[in-house]
Design a protein around this motif. Sequence first.
Motif, PDB file in Angstrom:
ATOM      1  N   VAL A  14       0.843  -1.203   0.000  1.00 32.12           N
ATOM      2  CA  VAL A  14       0.000   0.000   0.000  1.00 32.12           C
ATOM      3  C   VAL A  14       0.878   1.252   0.000  1.00 32.12           C
ATOM      4  N   VAL A  15       1.891   1.270   0.868  1.00 31.96           N
ATOM      5  CA  VAL A  15       2.782   2.438   0.913  1.00 31.96           C
ATOM      6  C   VAL A  15       3.466   2.634  -0.433  1.00 31.96           C
ATOM      7  N   LYS A  16       3.925   1.515  -1.043  1.00 36.69           N
ATOM      8  CA  LYS A  16       4.553   1.625  -2.360  1.00 36.69           C
ATOM      9  C   LYS A  16       3.595   2.222  -3.379  1.00 36.69           C
ATOM     10  N   ASP A  17       2.331   1.779  -3.321  1.00 35.22           N
ATOM     11  CA  ASP A  17       1.359   2.251  -4.314  1.00 35.22           C
ATOM     12  C   ASP A  17       1.064   3.739  -4.167  1.00 35.22           C
ATOM     13  N   THR A  18       1.158   4.268  -2.928  1.00 36.48           N
ATOM     14  CA  THR A  18       0.877   5.703  -2.771  1.00 36.48           C
ATOM     15  C   THR A  18       1.896   6.559  -3.511  1.00 36.48           C
ATOM     16  N   THR A  19       3.035   5.941  -3.910  1.00 38.78           N
ATOM     17  CA  THR A  19       4.022   6.692  -4.690  1.00 38.78           C
ATOM     18  C   THR A  19       3.414   7.265  -5.956  1.00 38.78           C
ATOM     19  N   PHE A  20       2.334   6.642  -6.434  1.00 40.01           N
ATOM     20  CA  PHE A  20       1.691   7.127  -7.654  1.00 40.01           C
ATOM     21  C   PHE A  20       0.969   8.449  -7.420  1.00 40.01           C
ATOM     22  N   GLY A  21       1.010   8.960  -6.167  1.00 39.13           N
ATOM     23  CA  GLY A  21       0.359  10.228  -5.855  1.00 39.13           C
ATOM     24  C   GLY A  21       0.760  11.355  -6.783  1.00 39.13           C
ATOM     25  N   TYR A  22       2.013  11.319  -7.268  1.00 41.07           N
ATOM     26  CA  TYR A  22       2.428  12.425  -8.132  1.00 41.07           C
ATOM     27  C   TYR A  22       1.683  12.415  -9.461  1.00 41.07           C
ATOM     28  N   VAL A  23       1.136  11.230  -9.840  1.00 39.86           N
ATOM     29  CA  VAL A  23       0.371  11.158 -11.096  1.00 39.86           C
ATOM     30  C   VAL A  23      -0.845  12.071 -11.020  1.00 39.86           C
ATOM     31  N   VAL A  24      -1.502  12.083  -9.830  1.00 43.05           N
ATOM     32  CA  VAL A  24      -2.702  12.903  -9.663  1.00 43.05           C
ATOM     33  C   VAL A  24      -2.371  14.191  -8.902  1.00 43.05           C
ATOM     34  N   THR A  25      -1.051  14.481  -8.730  1.00 43.29           N
ATOM     35  CA  THR A  25      -0.553  15.644  -7.991  1.00 43.29           C
ATOM     36  C   THR A  25      -1.133  15.746  -6.582  1.00 43.29           C
ATOM     37  N   TYR A  26      -1.269  14.591  -5.903  1.00 43.12           N
ATOM     38  CA  TYR A  26      -1.633  14.608  -4.490  1.00 43.12           C
ATOM     39  C   TYR A  26      -0.345  14.767  -3.692  1.00 43.12           C
ATOM     40  N   GLY A  27      -0.362  15.635  -2.672  1.00 40.86           N
ATOM     41  CA  GLY A  27       0.874  15.964  -1.961  1.00 40.86           C
ATOM     42  C   GLY A  27       1.387  14.880  -1.046  1.00 40.86           C
ATOM     43  N   GLU A  28       1.927  13.801  -1.625  1.00 43.29           N
ATOM     44  CA  GLU A  28       2.602  12.817  -0.777  1.00 43.29           C
ATOM     45  C   GLU A  28       4.109  12.954  -0.980  1.00 43.29           C
ATOM     46  N   LEU A  29       4.875  12.028  -0.436  1.00 39.87           N
ATOM     47  CA  LEU A  29       6.331  12.175  -0.414  1.00 39.87           C
ATOM     48  C   LEU A  29       6.929  12.385  -1.804  1.00 39.87           C
ATOM     49  N   MET A  30       6.493  11.573  -2.758  1.00 39.27           N
ATOM     50  CA  MET A  30       7.075  11.636  -4.100  1.00 39.27           C
ATOM     51  C   MET A  30       6.745  12.965  -4.769  1.00 39.27           C
ATOM     52  N   GLN A  31       5.492  13.403  -4.631  1.00 40.56           N
ATOM     53  CA  GLN A  31       5.056  14.667  -5.225  1.00 40.56           C
ATOM     54  C   GLN A  31       5.843  15.828  -4.607  1.00 40.56           C
ATOM     55  N   ASN A  32       5.989  15.816  -3.271  1.00 43.56           N
ATOM     56  CA  ASN A  32       6.745  16.879  -2.603  1.00 43.56           C
ATOM     57  C   ASN A  32       8.209  16.866  -3.030  1.00 43.56           C
ATOM     58  N   ALA A  33       8.732  15.656  -3.285  1.00 43.13           N
ATOM     59  CA  ALA A  33      10.107  15.565  -3.773  1.00 43.13           C
ATOM     60  C   ALA A  33      10.228  16.288  -5.104  1.00 43.13           C
ATOM     61  N   LYS A  34       9.223  16.097  -5.965  1.00 41.49           N
ATOM     62  CA  LYS A  34       9.259  16.761  -7.284  1.00 41.49           C
ATOM     63  C   LYS A  34       9.283  18.277  -7.121  1.00 41.49           C
ATOM     64  N   VAL A  35       8.492  18.778  -6.138  1.00 43.43           N
ATOM     65  CA  VAL A  35       8.454  20.225  -5.902  1.00 43.43           C
ATOM     66  C   VAL A  35       9.827  20.716  -5.436  1.00 43.43           C
ATOM     67  N   LEU A  36      10.427  19.958  -4.510  1.00 48.39           N
ATOM     68  CA  LEU A  36      11.765  20.326  -4.031  1.00 48.39           C
ATOM     69  C   LEU A  36      12.756  20.381  -5.181  1.00 48.39           C
ATOM     70  N   ILE A  37      12.671  19.394  -6.068  1.00 48.29           N
ATOM     71  CA  ILE A  37      13.604  19.338  -7.192  1.00 48.29           C
ATOM     72  C   ILE A  37      13.423  20.540  -8.099  1.00 48.29           C
ATOM     73  N   ALA A  38      12.158  20.909  -8.323  1.00 44.59           N
ATOM     74  CA  ALA A  38      11.896  22.071  -9.161  1.00 44.59           C
ATOM     75  C   ALA A  38      12.511  23.326  -8.535  1.00 44.59           C
ATOM     76  N   ASN A  39      12.532  23.378  -7.196  1.00 44.62           N
ATOM     77  CA  ASN A  39      13.072  24.559  -6.522  1.00 44.62           C
ATOM     78  C   ASN A  39      14.586  24.617  -6.539  1.00 44.62           C
ATOM     79  N   TYR A  40      15.242  23.465  -6.297  1.00 41.00           N
ATOM     80  CA  TYR A  40      16.682  23.489  -6.089  1.00 41.00           C
ATOM     81  C   TYR A  40      17.471  22.853  -7.224  1.00 41.00           C
ATOM     82  N   HIS A  41      16.790  22.315  -8.236  1.00 40.16           N
ATOM     83  CA  HIS A  41      17.470  21.655  -9.356  1.00 40.16           C
ATOM     84  C   HIS A  41      18.440  20.601  -8.865  1.00 40.16           C
ATOM     85  N   ALA A  42      18.062  19.871  -7.832  1.00 39.17           N
ATOM     86  CA  ALA A  42      18.951  18.848  -7.280  1.00 39.17           C
ATOM     87  C   ALA A  42      18.255  17.502  -7.366  1.00 39.17           C
TER      88      ALA A  42
END
Lengths: 266, 220
Positions: free
Chosen positions: A207-235
């Motif tokens: 179940v936890v693994k499946d929530t990783t798909f949150g970024y597909v629907v832009t729900y703010g879970e860990l993976m989606q927030n990681a994408k936001v961080l990356i957009a900010n810091y290019h890291a």
Amino acid sequence: MSRSLEDALFGAPSPRARAVTRAASVAAAAVLLLLAAGIVLRFHSAGQLDARFWSFFVWPTTWTFLAKGLLGTVASAAMAAVIALALGLVLVLGRLARPRLLRWPSIAVIEFLRGTPTLLLIYVCFLVLPSVGIKLSTYWMLTLPISLSTAAVVAEVYRAGVLAVPRGQTDAARSLGLTEAQVFFLVVFPQALRYIVPALVAQLVIVVKDTTFGYVVTYGELMQNAKVLIANYHALVPVYLVVALLYCLVNYAISGASRRLGRPMH
Amino acid sequence: MNEVSRLLADYGPAFGQALFLTWKLTLLSFVPGFVLGVVVTVLRLLPLPPLRWVLTVYVEIFRNIPSVALLIFIVFALPDLNVVIDYEPSVVLTLALVCSAFTADYLRAGINTIPGGQIEAALSLGLRPLRVITAVVLPQALRSVVQPMTSLLIALMLSTSLASQVPFPGRELTALVSKIANDSAAGMAAFALAAAMYVATGLLIAWAGAALEKKARILR
């Protein structure tokens, strides 16, 4: 059997064999260290060890943002788990019912939900349902599909547990005059739960693994927030590494709990 | 029904190709993943502590990491380290790594079911430890993991859907459904057809696995 298989295989080495394994151990360690050094060198030559890629991990804001993401992951996973446990019970009751009118549709639903990728169900909630006028929040676009596909798996786990309860229990309960519902909920199911708690906890990892798909629907879970961080810091590399590590730690903890629960009780 | 026939007229060949690609990705990742898992299992048996430790970490990492996170790392982060892998090999690599970790885990559990007396008997016959592994331990372990490996293969087949997360030239089933849902109003029919294909493939694998299990099972 107290001796592990490794002990049985290599347990009593001759002095010569001991020298050989020691040399091989050192060689293996050297090769692995070289490999690690190669990876670090790779990071260095690509400039990924620069301070600007890592310095923002010192700021508390980065960690609160990641913690918020983790909280989103937990919120979705916990709700999905609760729904799956309840819906799985409904499905298994149908699956084990005697009338075919109940049993066959339950089998069909279980096989359908179990046999379809969760990601495909997410796409249905995300792309197809809005076009027929059903609009879900991003939270439910993620949580509902995960709940459904987990419920089917949980139903099968329940069934395995119920079938593992000795038949005499059912017969004895019936002969005491309990109704079918009482037999199931008071006698069979509580015992079945004991067998399957480790399997249910292990399912939580999926179940936890499946929530990783949150970024597909832009729900703010860990993976989606990681994408936001990356957009900010290019890291890309540091953020994805840290996030992957966080996922591994969470899932490792859950697997560990499942293993502990699986140990026989004394 | 009308909707499905129109869908088949428009996208029939595309569905055929998508199903084929799903199968291809499944097989391409399962075979190397399985072989790698066997190798990891054997290496973990050797009395070399550093190697054992690293391989245990390897198994725990790839068993616990979400496949999407791994795929995204390989596709989007590795190029920053000057490692560029094409999209299709990336998907195959992701799934093969995950598959190898689970294979190693299941095989280890299979090995634990072998009675220790067999090892002692084999050693006392004069077999070397490595020969005991290949002749006594592995064959029995492989026969005892048919059922979990079948489930793993089905899970892997379903996981090929994450290929839709990278810009792939070919489309597997999930990517095709998302494209059809984007382009037209036939999303529901496309979803039903793709789901039927997934379920049918899964049932086929389960059936083949059960047949193999019947042959391979060791009655104790």
